[in-house]
Write an enzyme that holds these catalytic residues in place. Structure first.
Site, PDB file in Angstrom:
ATOM      1  N   LYS A 114       0.825  -1.197   0.000  1.00  0.00           N
ATOM      2  CA  LYS A 114       0.000   0.000   0.000  1.00  0.00           C
ATOM      3  C   LYS A 114       0.867   1.260   0.000  1.00  0.00           C
ATOM      4  O   LYS A 114       0.527   2.264  -0.618  1.00  0.00           O
ATOM      5  CB  LYS A 114      -0.951  -0.007   1.201  1.00  0.00           C
ATOM      6  CG  LYS A 114      -2.101   0.943   1.011  1.00  0.00           C
ATOM      7  CD  LYS A 114      -3.344   0.572   1.790  1.00  0.00           C
ATOM      8  CE  LYS A 114      -4.432   1.616   1.544  1.00  0.00           C
ATOM      9  NZ  LYS A 114      -5.333   1.789   2.687  1.00  0.00           N
ATOM     10  N   LYS A 197     -12.716  -5.178 -11.393  1.00  0.00           N
ATOM     11  CA  LYS A 197     -13.081  -5.053  -9.982  1.00  0.00           C
ATOM     12  C   LYS A 197     -13.796  -3.712  -9.752  1.00  0.00           C
ATOM     13  O   LYS A 197     -13.371  -2.685 -10.287  1.00  0.00           O
ATOM     14  CB  LYS A 197     -11.771  -5.098  -9.176  1.00  0.00           C
ATOM     15  CG  LYS A 197     -11.890  -4.889  -7.685  1.00  0.00           C
ATOM     16  CD  LYS A 197     -10.465  -5.025  -7.097  1.00  0.00           C
ATOM     17  CE  LYS A 197     -10.217  -4.320  -5.835  1.00  0.00           C
ATOM     18  NZ  LYS A 197     -10.833  -4.265  -4.692  1.00  0.00           N
ATOM     19  N   LYS A 200     -14.256   2.902  -7.087  1.00  0.00           N
ATOM     20  CA  LYS A 200     -14.543   4.275  -7.474  1.00  0.00           C
ATOM     21  C   LYS A 200     -13.380   4.864  -8.270  1.00  0.00           C
ATOM     22  O   LYS A 200     -13.583   5.706  -9.148  1.00  0.00           O
ATOM     23  CB  LYS A 200     -14.823   5.118  -6.223  1.00  0.00           C
ATOM     24  CG  LYS A 200     -15.493   6.440  -6.559  1.00  0.00           C
ATOM     25  CD  LYS A 200     -16.058   7.135  -5.329  1.00  0.00           C
ATOM     26  CE  LYS A 200     -16.618   8.500  -5.691  1.00  0.00           C
ATOM     27  NZ  LYS A 200     -17.114   9.218  -4.524  1.00  0.00           N
TER      28      LYS A 200
END
Ligand code: TRP
Length: 328
Positions: A114, A197, A200
């Site tokens: 991440k 997938k 947003k």
């Protein structure tokens, strides 16, 4: 009879979509009947990756409460609250941080992933708080002595770490905490309208709060079998995004529709219309509840204040034990 105590949380990131609902929230709504449940809008976690601009946070928290209540989470039966309003989360996080080895945090697989992913988007999350994300998550869970934690697959490493921290605490001081177990939901994965997938950031999402007309508009944009150019071409449902949605929202009609598609019977426009109407029906209760709560924002505020109060009582009792165990 309750099967145990559940804690779970979601970040109020303002990105809640239909995939999140089916993947998690719908499961919570089912679990509330069998477990004692505590659900938290984890705004402190939202800060770990978005600390520089917090202006949207109050609105995002309110909207998340609307999302949950409209899904049918019962704020009497469950404790529904906002993480930052129960200061014991911050306190326990600090105490756990003292006994959590750095190496345990650095080896959490999602951490470096991440860091890189957000780093490449120009986001600097090389912070103390971001590294400590799973410690805060551990504090959330064990503050209520929860034994069961419904989460997605991506959170499994965090739960493993939580158990390690619990074992260390119980071993060093005294056995205050149960070891929490992850509970994976078996919900089918909902793709985005382009077949990837749902996210947003791809712009392919169906907002959870979409009105019936917005739902219809999103369904119209769905990609279908790319080989089927004309209505007279036979279609292949196996590669069609609309088909994947029928599987979830329209099981009763799916066989007939697929067969017709393969025989160049039903066209994509009609197939989408039938899906959209079924989705509108399936989500009607949510829409009704949502508009009721939307019309009454002070009621939502009261519900959260009530949940915060109940959470505080439980959290404070646990912190008494923790302070005693640690000689504070
Ligand atoms: N990390 C979780 C997620 O992103 C959110 C979360 C925070 C959580 N604290 C929690 C989930 C405690 C379960 C239990 O999905």
């Amino acid at each position: 009879m309750s099967k145990g105590r559940i804690f779970s949380g979601m970040q109020p990131s303002g990105k809640f979509h239909l995939g999140n609902y089916l993947g998690a929230l719908e499961n919570w709504v089912r679990l509330q009947h069998d477990y004692e449940c505590i659900f938290s809008i984890v705004d402190l976690h939202a800060l770990t990756s978005k600390y520089e601009d917090t202006r949207e946070l109050p609105e995002n928290i309110h909207n998340m409460a609307l999302d949950w209540l409209s899904a049918g989470l019962d704020p009497e039966k469950n404790i529904v609250f906002v993480q930052s309003q129960v200061k014991e989360h911050a306190e326990l996080h600090l105490l756990l941080s003292m006994m959590t080895p750095l190496s345990w945090l650095e080896r959490v697989p999602t951490y470096k992933d991440k860091l890189q992913q957000l780093g490449s988007q120009g986001k600097d999350i090389n912070t103390y708080g971001f590294l400590g994300y799973p410690v805060l998550m551990t504090a959330d869970i064990i503050l209520y002595k929860a034994d069961t934690v419904p989460v997605g697959e991506d959170q499994i490493p965090h739960l493993e770490l939580a158990r390690e921290i619990v074992r260390r605490f119980n071993h060093l001081y005294s056995p205050v905490f149960p070891e929490p177990q992850a509970k994976l939901s078996k919900a089918p994965l909902l793709p985005g309208i382009d077949g990837r997938k749902m996210s947003k950031s791809y712009g392919n999402e169906i907002p959870y709060a979409a009105s019936p007309d917005e739902l219809r508009a999103r369904v119209r944009l769905m990609v279908t079998d790319p080989q089927r150019i004309k209505k007279t071409d036979a279609g292949n449902p196996d590669v069609c995004t609309v088909h994947k949605f029928h599987k979830i929202f329209n099981l009763n009609q799916i066989d007939e529709i697929s067969q017709s598609c393969r025989q160049a019977g039903i066209g994509c426009v009609d197939c989408k219309k039938r899906l959209a109407e079924q989705m509108v029906i399936n989500l009607a209760d949510i829409h009704v509840r949502r508009s009721e709560y939307e019309a009454n924002p002070s009621r939502v505020k009261e519900i959260l204040a009530y949940g915060n109060e109940r959470a505080r009582k439980m959290a404070a009792a646990t912190m008494e034990e923790v302070r005693q165990a640690m000689n504070l």
